[in-house]
Design a protein around this motif. Structure first.
Motif, PDB file in Angstrom:
ATOM      1  N   LEU A 214      -9.424  -4.906   7.375  1.00 46.95           N
ATOM      2  CA  LEU A 214      -8.717  -3.657   7.681  1.00 46.95           C
ATOM      3  C   LEU A 214      -8.264  -2.948   6.411  1.00 46.95           C
ATOM      4  O   LEU A 214      -8.361  -1.724   6.298  1.00 46.95           O
ATOM      5  N   MET A 215      -7.776  -3.730   5.449  1.00 51.75           N
ATOM      6  CA  MET A 215      -7.311  -3.157   4.186  1.00 51.75           C
ATOM      7  C   MET A 215      -8.464  -2.545   3.402  1.00 51.75           C
ATOM      8  O   MET A 215      -8.299  -1.547   2.689  1.00 51.75           O
ATOM      9  N   GLN A 216      -9.648  -3.141   3.515  1.00 48.60           N
ATOM     10  CA  GLN A 216     -10.805  -2.627   2.778  1.00 48.60           C
ATOM     11  C   GLN A 216     -11.408  -1.395   3.449  1.00 48.60           C
ATOM     12  O   GLN A 216     -11.767  -0.424   2.778  1.00 48.60           O
ATOM     13  N   LYS A 217     -11.508  -1.404   4.767  1.00 45.95           N
ATOM     14  CA  LYS A 217     -12.168  -0.314   5.482  1.00 45.95           C
ATOM     15  C   LYS A 217     -11.257   0.896   5.664  1.00 45.95           C
ATOM     16  O   LYS A 217     -11.712   2.040   5.626  1.00 45.95           O
ATOM     17  N   LYS A 218      -9.973   0.641   5.917  1.00 43.44           N
ATOM     18  CA  LYS A 218      -8.990   1.719   6.110  1.00 43.44           C
ATOM     19  C   LYS A 218      -9.442   2.711   7.179  1.00 43.44           C
ATOM     20  O   LYS A 218      -9.427   3.936   6.988  1.00 43.44           O
ATOM     21  N   SER A 219      -9.860   2.168   8.297  1.00 47.02           N
ATOM     22  CA  SER A 219     -10.221   3.015   9.434  1.00 47.02           C
ATOM     23  C   SER A 219      -8.983   3.713   9.995  1.00 47.02           C
ATOM     24  O   SER A 219      -7.853   3.313   9.681  1.00 47.02           O
TER      25      SER A 219
ATOM     26  N   ILE B 107      -2.890  -3.672  11.542  1.00 44.35           N
ATOM     27  CA  ILE B 107      -2.362  -4.706  10.655  1.00 44.35           C
ATOM     28  C   ILE B 107      -1.052  -5.259  11.198  1.00 44.35           C
ATOM     29  O   ILE B 107      -0.821  -6.472  11.191  1.00 44.35           O
TER      30      ILE B 107
ATOM     31  N   THR C  45       0.874  -1.163   0.000  1.00 46.98           N
ATOM     32  CA  THR C  45       0.000   0.000   0.000  1.00 46.98           C
ATOM     33  C   THR C  45       0.916   1.218   0.000  1.00 46.98           C
ATOM     34  O   THR C  45       2.138   1.104  -0.140  1.00 46.98           O
TER      35      THR C  45
ATOM     36  N   TYR D 207      -5.775   4.589  11.821  1.00 47.80           N
ATOM     37  CA  TYR D 207      -4.722   3.777  12.441  1.00 47.80           C
ATOM     38  C   TYR D 207      -4.785   2.308  12.044  1.00 47.80           C
ATOM     39  O   TYR D 207      -4.255   1.440  12.738  1.00 47.80           O
ATOM     40  N   TYR D 208      -5.436   2.023  10.912  1.00 50.97           N
ATOM     41  CA  TYR D 208      -5.549   0.618  10.502  1.00 50.97           C
ATOM     42  C   TYR D 208      -4.194  -0.018  10.255  1.00 50.97           C
ATOM     43  O   TYR D 208      -4.021  -1.230  10.425  1.00 50.97           O
ATOM     44  N   GLU D 209      -3.208   0.786   9.864  1.00 51.55           N
ATOM     45  CA  GLU D 209      -1.863   0.236   9.610  1.00 51.55           C
ATOM     46  C   GLU D 209      -1.285  -0.386  10.880  1.00 51.55           C
ATOM     47  O   GLU D 209      -0.616  -1.425  10.838  1.00 51.55           O
TER      48      GLU D 209
END
Length: 294
Positions: free
Chosen positions: A149-154, A161, A20, A156-158
């Protein structure tokens, strides 16, 4: 995100960018029968790969081994391993594919101790993942979480992950693998890639068995044994299959014709190309072209 097709370079290293904007990872869904080849062709990459079958079933080949993976099960495929996949019984197989740079799995200070030995081990090409063992269940659940998580990208999602990746790796290595490092196996893997690389660079030319063998620094008989061990086919059959695979993209070009394509991919006879294409695809090149361009 659904990936239907990916490209590889001349050594069959996959060229899909596995990252990403911020993270050296990629997570996507793959429908095997929607690939241009009808299967996931032989390839390799530096990233480690986690797979979770969410529909259907498939047979994966990793180096010279084959394993059937059913819905709800998964695989860990190690860095640098040649692999391919075909669905079974027209099951419409779809799987989540998570590719991760080995250097991102854990903090750099932990890499030498807890990552590098597993990446370099010659007896750890893949691990079958299922829910029968708690550690396997934990890894499969983490794949699903990362995909969400990758789809929603809320926000601090990184970070979320990285937490899941740490959990996955810990569950993988606590199994107590007795790691081995066989120089002969490393050499065999390198030679196989060298021969494939040579074919991929010269498939449009007249190819002789001695040339393929020379690329791997082998005798002709030993070259044939390598192909039989890794790919379950002769070098000649692999070359023919690869030429047909390359012809598919050319046939989809609006101004292409069957004769030109045949010679572009290395066949010296249109009729022989048609014969081999039909045997492989159960249709003529012209029918394939019309179907793809309709």
């Amino acid at each position: 995100m659904m990936i239907k097709h990916f490209t590889v370079d001349q050594s069959y290293k996959e060229l899909t960018e596995h990252r990403t904007l911020l993270l050296p990872i990629a997570c996507y869904e793959t429908a095997i029968n929607q690939n241009i080849n009808g299967h996931i062709p032989l390839h390799w990459h530096d990233e480690i790969q986690f797979v979770l079958i969410i529909r259907g079933e498939a047979v994966f080949q990793i180096n010279e081994e084959k394993i059937i993976v059913q819905e709800g099960e998964g695989l860990f495929i190690n860095s640098g391993c040649l692999h391919m996949a075909e669905e079974i019984n027209h099951s419409g197989c779809v799987y989540i594919c998570l590719n991760v740079s080995p250097h991102f799995v854990l903090a750099q200070d932990l890499y030498a101790t807890y990552v590098a030995p597993y990446i370099q081990a010659t007896n750890l090409t893949y691990v079958h993942l299922d829910t029968k063992e708690e550690w396997g269940k934990n890894i499969l659940e983490a794949i699903i979480k990362i995909n969400h998580l990758m789809q929603k990208k809320s926000p601090y999602y990184e970070i979320d992950i990285t937490v899941q990746l740490t959990l996955m790796w810990q569950n993988l290595i606590i199994n107590g693998f007795q790691l081995k490092y066989e120089q002969s196996e490393m050499i065999r893997n390198k030679r196989m890639k060298q021969m494939l690389n040579w074919i991929h660079q010269h498939y449009t030319e007249k190819v002789m068995l001695k040339d393929i063998a020379q690329a791997g620094q082998l005798s002709r008989s030993e070259c044939c044994r390598y192909f039989k061990r890794y790919l379950k086919k002769t070098p000649s059959n692999y070359l023919t299959d690869y030429r047909i695979q390359k012809s598919k993209a050319l046939l989809q070009q609006p101004d292409s014709n069957v004769t030109d394509v045949a010679f572009q991919v290395g066949f010296n006879s249109t009729s022989y190309f048609i014969e081999k294409f039909k045997k492989s695809m159960n249709m003529t090149p012209l029918t394939f072209k019309k179907n793809k361009n309709d």
